[in-house]
Design a protein around this motif. Structure first.
Motif, PDB file in Angstrom:
ATOM      1  N   ALA A 144      14.956  10.999   1.759  1.00 41.72           N
ATOM      2  CA  ALA A 144      14.482  12.370   1.588  1.00 41.72           C
ATOM      3  C   ALA A 144      15.645  13.331   1.347  1.00 41.72           C
ATOM      4  N   GLY A 145      16.739  13.125   2.077  1.00 40.30           N
ATOM      5  CA  GLY A 145      17.900  13.972   1.906  1.00 40.30           C
ATOM      6  C   GLY A 145      18.495  13.871   0.513  1.00 40.30           C
ATOM      7  N   GLU A 146      18.545  12.665  -0.025  1.00 43.79           N
ATOM      8  CA  GLU A 146      19.082  12.461  -1.373  1.00 43.79           C
ATOM      9  C   GLU A 146      18.198  13.132  -2.428  1.00 43.79           C
ATOM     10  N   LEU A 147      16.883  13.129  -2.185  1.00 45.53           N
ATOM     11  CA  LEU A 147      15.940  13.665  -3.168  1.00 45.53           C
ATOM     12  C   LEU A 147      15.608  15.128  -2.932  1.00 45.53           C
ATOM     13  N   GLY A 148      16.049  15.681  -1.807  1.00 49.35           N
ATOM     14  CA  GLY A 148      15.764  17.077  -1.524  1.00 49.35           C
ATOM     15  C   GLY A 148      14.305  17.349  -1.191  1.00 49.35           C
ATOM     16  N   ILE A 149      13.639  16.382  -0.569  1.00 49.01           N
ATOM     17  CA  ILE A 149      12.235  16.547  -0.191  1.00 49.01           C
ATOM     18  C   ILE A 149      12.101  16.361   1.321  1.00 49.01           C
ATOM     19  N   PRO A 150      11.020  16.856   1.927  1.00 52.75           N
ATOM     20  CA  PRO A 150      10.869  16.738   3.381  1.00 52.75           C
ATOM     21  C   PRO A 150      10.454  15.345   3.823  1.00 52.75           C
ATOM     22  N   VAL A 151      10.565  15.140   5.128  1.00 57.71           N
ATOM     23  CA  VAL A 151      10.091  13.918   5.778  1.00 57.71           C
ATOM     24  C   VAL A 151       8.887  14.265   6.640  1.00 57.71           C
ATOM     25  N   PHE A 152       7.843  13.472   6.519  1.00 64.56           N
ATOM     26  CA  PHE A 152       6.669  13.582   7.384  1.00 64.56           C
ATOM     27  C   PHE A 152       6.641  12.312   8.237  1.00 64.56           C
ATOM     28  N   ILE A 153       6.916  12.444   9.511  1.00 66.62           N
ATOM     29  CA  ILE A 153       6.865  11.287  10.407  1.00 66.62           C
ATOM     30  C   ILE A 153       5.498  11.257  11.074  1.00 66.62           C
ATOM     31  N   ILE A 154       4.764  10.185  10.806  1.00 64.96           N
ATOM     32  CA  ILE A 154       3.407  10.059  11.341  1.00 64.96           C
ATOM     33  C   ILE A 154       3.465   9.374  12.695  1.00 64.96           C
ATOM     34  N   ARG A 155       2.978  10.043  13.710  1.00 67.22           N
ATOM     35  CA  ARG A 155       2.983   9.491  15.058  1.00 67.22           C
ATOM     36  C   ARG A 155       1.736   8.630  15.251  1.00 67.22           C
ATOM     37  N   LEU A 156       1.888   7.364  15.004  1.00 67.06           N
ATOM     38  CA  LEU A 156       0.742   6.459  15.072  1.00 67.06           C
ATOM     39  C   LEU A 156       0.199   6.335  16.493  1.00 67.06           C
ATOM     40  N   LEU A 177      -2.996  14.247   1.840  1.00 59.82           N
ATOM     41  CA  LEU A 177      -1.906  15.225   1.791  1.00 59.82           C
ATOM     42  C   LEU A 177      -0.811  14.806   0.801  1.00 59.82           C
ATOM     43  N   MET A 178      -0.679  13.516   0.560  1.00 55.96           N
ATOM     44  CA  MET A 178       0.440  13.008  -0.246  1.00 55.96           C
ATOM     45  C   MET A 178       0.485  13.556  -1.672  1.00 55.96           C
ATOM     46  N   PRO A 179      -0.647  13.677  -2.385  1.00 54.03           N
ATOM     47  CA  PRO A 179      -0.563  14.273  -3.726  1.00 54.03           C
ATOM     48  C   PRO A 179      -0.250  15.765  -3.688  1.00 54.03           C
ATOM     49  N   GLN A 180      -0.605  16.444  -2.589  1.00 56.44           N
ATOM     50  CA  GLN A 180      -0.371  17.885  -2.487  1.00 56.44           C
ATOM     51  C   GLN A 180       1.088  18.203  -2.184  1.00 56.44           C
ATOM     52  N   GLN A 181       1.728  17.361  -1.388  1.00 52.70           N
ATOM     53  CA  GLN A 181       3.092  17.615  -0.939  1.00 52.70           C
ATOM     54  C   GLN A 181       3.935  16.366  -1.131  1.00 52.70           C
ATOM     55  N   ARG A 182       4.792  16.390  -2.134  1.00 52.79           N
ATOM     56  CA  ARG A 182       5.693  15.259  -2.329  1.00 52.79           C
ATOM     57  C   ARG A 182       6.684  15.210  -1.170  1.00 52.79           C
ATOM     58  N   ALA A 183       6.758  14.076  -0.512  1.00 53.70           N
ATOM     59  CA  ALA A 183       7.632  13.929   0.653  1.00 53.70           C
ATOM     60  C   ALA A 183       7.818  12.444   0.919  1.00 53.70           C
ATOM     61  N   VAL A 184       8.669  12.151   1.883  1.00 59.92           N
ATOM     62  CA  VAL A 184       8.756  10.801   2.436  1.00 59.92           C
ATOM     63  C   VAL A 184       7.818  10.751   3.633  1.00 59.92           C
ATOM     64  N   TYR A 185       6.833   9.884   3.587  1.00 58.18           N
ATOM     65  CA  TYR A 185       5.867   9.716   4.683  1.00 58.18           C
ATOM     66  C   TYR A 185       6.240   8.455   5.451  1.00 58.18           C
ATOM     67  N   LEU A 186       6.744   8.639   6.660  1.00 57.10           N
ATOM     68  CA  LEU A 186       7.226   7.523   7.469  1.00 57.10           C
ATOM     69  C   LEU A 186       6.209   7.169   8.545  1.00 57.10           C
ATOM     70  N   PHE A 187       5.655   5.969   8.436  1.00 51.75           N
ATOM     71  CA  PHE A 187       4.766   5.421   9.466  1.00 51.75           C
ATOM     72  C   PHE A 187       5.642   4.589  10.400  1.00 51.75           C
ATOM     73  N   ASP A 188       6.117   5.231  11.479  1.00 47.67           N
ATOM     74  CA  ASP A 188       7.038   4.557  12.384  1.00 47.67           C
ATOM     75  C   ASP A 188       6.260   3.692  13.381  1.00 47.67           C
TER      76      ASP A 188
END
Length: 328
Positions: A144-156, A177-188
């Motif tokens: 995300a940092g390299e691409l300049g986009i946010p991270v969304f961490i999903i609390r499973l 939400l993914m098509p509305q907001q380009r980001a890295v979506y992390l399912f930890d």
């Protein structure tokens, strides 16, 4: 030429920032020109409009504007941590293989428009596996940092506890939400929902969540990046693996990685000579990157609080040894 009302509508929509109306007015002008026999001019207008629409869409993807989850998706506010990371791959100690594969994904994402022009899709679905503290979460942040986009961490864990019974609907909202907001979506801690569906101890709700995830990841055609991270890849359902473009296995640092990690985490400081480098590396062997980083941080704090001018290797050595004992 185009009617005056159409031109006024075009200018008005542009001034109001109404993109949909702007493009609709532009297409009406092109259609009007075609009806008047100006076929070549009309076709040129249509091509320009389509190029402008596509370029605008792509430029929006790269702005990194974070959706206000608390107001627009209040139902998800308890399930998501959203932030703009500053970390990059240069801040990490990575094996040559993992560094190259992460670099390949970033390169394809940075050249997204070029690939789309050739009807090709960039890599954007990763499964990261390995012991805790080996860099999986940091890798997602670095992308995300390299691409300049946010991270969304999903609390499973939140999906499984607070929203038991409505978890599938929550998961669907995240994918919506993914098509509305380009980001890295992390399912930890992905193994909490991704374990083998035939295991007898799994409750029915978890099986349904896993099936829902499989359906949603297959349907997803957004430009967001989906990352699943797990400490226990061996328990994952085999149906998951083919859903990802790449599977990266993170390992505990070896001697070379450990040396690089200590150097990176203490790069702005110098050491005294009260402990040998070999002693430090032996003490750090078997620790993950997170524990090594914390030991270095403790040593830096000690220097600052004691008004020292150099880091003390004996302090770092002791901190590393204590952390190793804690992990035994």
């Amino acid at each position: 030429m185009a009617a005056s009302e159409q031109i006024k509508s075009l200018i008005k929509s542009f001034g109001q920032g109404d993109a949909d109306r702007f493009f609709a007015s532009a297409m009406q002008i092109a259609a009007s020109e075609a009806r008047q026999g100006h076929a070549l001019f009309a076709q040129e207008l249509k091509s320009l409009i389509e190029d402008a629409r596509k370029n605008r869409s792509l430029s929006q993807l790269d702005r990194g504007k974070i959706v206000n989850i608390s107001t627009q998706k209040r139902e998800l506010s308890e399930l998501l941590d959203v932030f703009q990371p500053r970390v990059t791959l240069a801040d990490m100690v990575l094996s040559e293989d993992i560094g190259a594969r992460l670099g390949k994904l970033i390169n394809e994402q940075q050249k997204l428009e070029l690939l789309l022009q050739h009807n090709l899709s960039p890599r954007r679905k990763l499964l990261l596996a390995g012991p805790p503290g080996t860099g999986k979460t940091m890798a997602a942040q670095a992308i995300a940092g390299e691409l300049g986009i946010p991270v969304f961490i999903i609390r499973l864990d939140g999906i499984l506890s607070k929203f038991m019974g409505e978890s599938i609907a929550k998961l669907r909202m995240i994918f919506d939400l993914m098509p509305q907001q380009r980001a890295v979506y992390l399912f930890d801690e992905f193994d909490s929902i991704g374990s083998k569906r035939h295991q007898g101890h799994d409750v029915g709700e978890i099986k349904r969540i896993l099936n829902s995830f499989l359906i949603n990841i297959d349907r997803d055609n957004s430009n967001s990046i989906i990352i699943a991270a797990t400490n226990l890849p061996e328990v994952l359902d085999t149906a998951l693996f083919r859903r990802f473009d790449d599977i990266l296995n993170f390992l505990l640092p070896d001697i070379e990685d450990t040396t690089l990690a200590v150097s990176k985490y203490t790069a702005n400081f110098s050491f005294d000579r009260k402990a040998s480098q070999n002693e430090l590396m032996e003490a750090a062997q078997g620790l993950n990157f997170s524990e090594i980083a914390k030991a270095c941080e403790e040593t830096i704090k000690e220097m600052i609080l004691s008004n020292g001018k150099k880091l003390r290797k004996d302090i770092l050595l002791e901190s590393l040894k204590k952390r190793k004992q804690k992990c035994l």
